[in-house]
Design a protein around this motif. Structure first.
Motif, PDB file in Angstrom:
ATOM      1  N   GLY A   1       0.787  -1.231   0.000  1.00  0.00           N
ATOM      2  CA  GLY A   1       0.000   0.000   0.000  1.00  0.00           C
ATOM      3  C   GLY A   1       0.814   1.275   0.000  1.00  0.00           C
ATOM      4  N   ASN A   2       2.137   1.175   0.001  1.00  0.00           N
ATOM      5  CA  ASN A   2       3.011   2.342  -0.004  1.00  0.00           C
ATOM      6  C   ASN A   2       3.698   2.462  -1.357  1.00  0.00           C
ATOM      7  OD1 ASN A   2       2.807   3.125   2.893  1.00  0.00           O
ATOM      8  ND2 ASN A   2       3.565   1.040   3.151  1.00  0.00           N
ATOM      9  N   PRO A   3       3.313   3.465  -2.146  1.00  0.00           N
ATOM     10  CA  PRO A   3       3.891   3.591  -3.490  1.00  0.00           C
ATOM     11  C   PRO A   3       5.331   4.115  -3.449  1.00  0.00           C
ATOM     12  CG  PRO A   3       2.326   5.356  -3.081  1.00  0.00           C
ATOM     13  CD  PRO A   3       2.280   4.462  -1.886  1.00  0.00           C
ATOM     14  N   ARG A   4       6.117   3.602  -4.349  1.00  0.00           N
ATOM     15  CA  ARG A   4       7.501   4.025  -4.562  1.00  0.00           C
ATOM     16  C   ARG A   4       7.701   4.104  -6.069  1.00  0.00           C
ATOM     17  NH1 ARG A   4       8.411   5.216   0.545  1.00  0.00           N
ATOM     18  NH2 ARG A   4       8.784   3.486   1.916  1.00  0.00           N
ATOM     19  N   GLU A   5       8.757   4.813  -6.461  1.00  0.00           N
ATOM     20  CA  GLU A   5       9.021   4.929  -7.884  1.00  0.00           C
ATOM     21  C   GLU A   5      10.494   4.691  -8.174  1.00  0.00           C
ATOM     22  OE1 GLU A   5       8.660   8.295 -11.333  1.00  0.00           O
ATOM     23  OE2 GLU A   5       7.140   8.239  -9.766  1.00  0.00           O
ATOM     24  N   GLY A   6      10.749   3.844  -9.133  1.00  0.00           N
ATOM     25  CA  GLY A   6      12.068   3.660  -9.688  1.00  0.00           C
ATOM     26  C   GLY A   6      13.106   3.030  -8.788  1.00  0.00           C
ATOM     27  N   VAL A   7      14.326   3.098  -9.274  1.00  0.00           N
ATOM     28  CA  VAL A   7      15.473   2.490  -8.609  1.00  0.00           C
ATOM     29  C   VAL A   7      15.678   3.102  -7.229  1.00  0.00           C
ATOM     30  CG1 VAL A   7      17.982   2.189  -8.764  1.00  0.00           C
ATOM     31  CG2 VAL A   7      16.571   1.933 -10.812  1.00  0.00           C
ATOM     32  N   GLN A   8      15.628   4.422  -7.148  1.00  0.00           N
ATOM     33  CA  GLN A   8      15.848   5.076  -5.857  1.00  0.00           C
ATOM     34  C   GLN A   8      14.726   4.750  -4.877  1.00  0.00           C
ATOM     35  OE1 GLN A   8      18.766   6.596  -5.086  1.00  0.00           O
ATOM     36  NE2 GLN A   8      17.965   6.448  -3.016  1.00  0.00           N
ATOM     37  N   GLY A   9      13.511   4.625  -5.355  1.00  0.00           N
ATOM     38  CA  GLY A   9      12.384   4.275  -4.489  1.00  0.00           C
ATOM     39  C   GLY A   9      12.558   2.916  -3.841  1.00  0.00           C
ATOM     40  N   ILE A  10      13.007   1.925  -4.620  1.00  0.00           N
ATOM     41  CA  ILE A  10      13.207   0.585  -4.055  1.00  0.00           C
ATOM     42  C   ILE A  10      14.406   0.590  -3.120  1.00  0.00           C
ATOM     43  CG2 ILE A  10      14.604  -0.432  -5.917  1.00  0.00           C
ATOM     44  CD1 ILE A  10      11.754  -2.228  -4.109  1.00  0.00           C
ATOM     45  N   ARG A  11      15.445   1.348  -3.474  1.00  0.00           N
ATOM     46  CA  ARG A  11      16.623   1.440  -2.604  1.00  0.00           C
ATOM     47  C   ARG A  11      16.236   2.054  -1.254  1.00  0.00           C
ATOM     48  NH1 ARG A  11      20.328   3.137  -5.991  1.00  0.00           N
ATOM     49  NH2 ARG A  11      21.454   1.198  -6.034  1.00  0.00           N
ATOM     50  N   ASP A  12      15.464   3.137  -1.271  1.00  0.00           N
ATOM     51  CA  ASP A  12      15.018   3.783  -0.027  1.00  0.00           C
ATOM     52  C   ASP A  12      14.172   2.832   0.813  1.00  0.00           C
ATOM     53  OD1 ASP A  12      16.325   6.068  -0.867  1.00  0.00           O
ATOM     54  OD2 ASP A  12      14.485   7.104  -1.492  1.00  0.00           O
ATOM     55  N   LEU A  13      13.331   2.055   0.163  1.00  0.00           N
ATOM     56  CA  LEU A  13      12.455   1.117   0.864  1.00  0.00           C
ATOM     57  C   LEU A  13      13.263   0.063   1.624  1.00  0.00           C
ATOM     58  CD1 LEU A  13       9.549  -0.060   1.344  1.00  0.00           C
ATOM     59  CD2 LEU A  13       9.978  -1.457  -0.680  1.00  0.00           C
ATOM     60  N   ILE A  14      14.194  -0.571   0.956  1.00  0.00           N
ATOM     61  CA  ILE A  14      14.920  -1.671   1.592  1.00  0.00           C
ATOM     62  C   ILE A  14      16.047  -1.197   2.498  1.00  0.00           C
ATOM     63  CG2 ILE A  14      14.292  -3.381  -0.122  1.00  0.00           C
ATOM     64  CD1 ILE A  14      17.001  -2.967  -1.438  1.00  0.00           C
ATOM     65  N   LEU A  15      16.468   0.049   2.337  1.00  0.00           N
ATOM     66  CA  LEU A  15      17.537   0.598   3.173  1.00  0.00           C
ATOM     67  C   LEU A  15      17.159   0.573   4.651  1.00  0.00           C
ATOM     68  CD1 LEU A  15      20.340   1.872   2.969  1.00  0.00           C
ATOM     69  CD2 LEU A  15      19.228   4.086   2.798  1.00  0.00           C
ATOM     70  N   ASN A  16      15.888   0.837   4.951  1.00  0.00           N
ATOM     71  CA  ASN A  16      15.420   0.904   6.331  1.00  0.00           C
ATOM     72  C   ASN A  16      14.695  -0.348   6.797  1.00  0.00           C
ATOM     73  OD1 ASN A  16      16.354   3.614   6.748  1.00  0.00           O
ATOM     74  ND2 ASN A  16      14.702   4.258   5.391  1.00  0.00           N
ATOM     75  N   MET A  17      14.800  -1.418   6.032  1.00  0.00           N
ATOM     76  CA  MET A  17      14.091  -2.654   6.347  1.00  0.00           C
ATOM     77  C   MET A  17      15.056  -3.645   7.006  1.00  0.00           C
ATOM     78  SD  MET A  17      12.081  -5.075   3.615  1.00  0.00           S
ATOM     79  CE  MET A  17      11.126  -3.710   2.967  1.00  0.00           C
ATOM     80  N   PRO A  18      14.586  -4.370   8.044  1.00  0.00           N
ATOM     81  CA  PRO A  18      15.469  -5.397   8.613  1.00  0.00           C
ATOM     82  C   PRO A  18      15.732  -6.499   7.587  1.00  0.00           C
ATOM     83  CG  PRO A  18      13.263  -5.569   9.548  1.00  0.00           C
ATOM     84  CD  PRO A  18      13.272  -4.347   8.676  1.00  0.00           C
ATOM     85  N   LYS A  19      16.727  -7.321   7.867  1.00  0.00           N
ATOM     86  CA  LYS A  19      17.027  -8.409   6.941  1.00  0.00           C
ATOM     87  C   LYS A  19      15.789  -9.279   6.745  1.00  0.00           C
ATOM     88  CE  LYS A  19      18.841 -11.844  10.144  1.00  0.00           C
ATOM     89  NZ  LYS A  19      19.929 -12.762  10.415  1.00  0.00           N
ATOM     90  N   THR A  20      15.751  -9.962   5.622  1.00  0.00           N
ATOM     91  CA  THR A  20      14.589 -10.783   5.281  1.00  0.00           C
ATOM     92  C   THR A  20      15.019 -12.190   4.905  1.00  0.00           C
ATOM     93  OG1 THR A  20      14.719 -10.074   2.976  1.00  0.00           O
ATOM     94  CG2 THR A  20      13.206  -8.850   4.401  1.00  0.00           C
ATOM     95  N   THR A  21      14.083 -13.105   5.087  1.00  0.00           N
ATOM     96  CA  THR A  21      14.229 -14.470   4.591  1.00  0.00           C
ATOM     97  C   THR A  21      12.902 -14.842   3.941  1.00  0.00           C
ATOM     98  OG1 THR A  21      15.702 -14.991   6.437  1.00  0.00           O
ATOM     99  CG2 THR A  21      14.776 -16.853   5.209  1.00  0.00           C
ATOM    100  N   HIS A  22      12.926 -14.974   2.611  1.00  0.00           N
ATOM    101  CA  HIS A  22      11.725 -15.330   1.851  1.00  0.00           C
ATOM    102  C   HIS A  22      11.692 -16.826   1.588  1.00  0.00           C
ATOM    103  CE1 HIS A  22      11.870 -11.023   0.903  1.00  0.00           C
ATOM    104  NE2 HIS A  22      10.574 -11.137   0.663  1.00  0.00           N
ATOM    105  N   GLU A  23      10.502 -17.382   1.650  1.00  0.00           N
ATOM    106  CA  GLU A  23      10.272 -18.749   1.201  1.00  0.00           C
ATOM    107  C   GLU A  23       9.162 -18.698   0.164  1.00  0.00           C
ATOM    108  OE1 GLU A  23       8.310 -22.828   2.754  1.00  0.00           O
ATOM    109  OE2 GLU A  23       9.703 -21.858   4.159  1.00  0.00           O
TER     110      GLU A  23
END
Length: 153
Positions: A47-69
């Motif tokens: 539900g939180n819009p982001r745009e482009g390369v910088q948008g995804i970088r900003d999003l994951i920069l402040n996110m704790p590590k992840t483990t996807h299955e």
């Protein structure tokens, strides 16, 4: 669609899914994950819009590590281009942080450390920036033009 297009598209989706979530869960994700996007890519993260390369970088920069299955994925080739664009939907679970041990009993519970079900949809388009066209039967290179991730429940 050319004969074999669905099989090639499915292989491309499988390849993309493995690469994407490996990059997402890596220690170098801030540098690696933006390579899947372009400046015009649209991202909607729960539900939180982001745009482009910088948008995804900003999003994951402040996110704790992840483990996807990844539990399942589906791929639909979109006719009209060769190779075709791909609609890829992925379902699975993700753990943010260090797993259940990251939430000791004496500390109030947070979402960190607990698996969460997610659904993510990608629109992948062929990367025409590559100079060599794929040969018949080869996988094309793709980038994400649209990405929508949502937690389920």
């Amino acid at each position: 669609m050319r004969p074999g297009s669905i099989e090639i598209a499915t292989r491309a989706a499988d390849h993309f899914t493995r690469l994407y979530y490996s990059a997402y869960d890596s220690a170098t994700r801030v540098d690696d994950l933006p390579n899947f996007y372009r400046s015009t890519s649209a991202v909607n993260w729960n539900g939180n819009p982001r745009e482009g390369v910088q948008g995804i970088r900003d999003l994951i920069l402040n996110m704790p590590k992840t483990t996807h299955e990844v539990q399942s994925y589906d791929c639909h080739p979109i006719p009209g281009t060769q190779p075709p664009s791909l609609l890829v939907t992925v379902s699975g679970t993700v753990v943010h942080g260090g797993g259940p041990a990251a939430n000791p009993a004496k500390i109030p519970k947070t979402i960190e450390g607990h698996p969460r079900v997610f659904n993510q949809s990608f629109m992948l388009v062929p990367d025409t920036g590559t100079t060599v066209a794929p040969k018949p039967g080869e996988l094309a290179k793709y980038y994400i033009t649209a990405d929508s991730m949502r937690f389920v429940g």
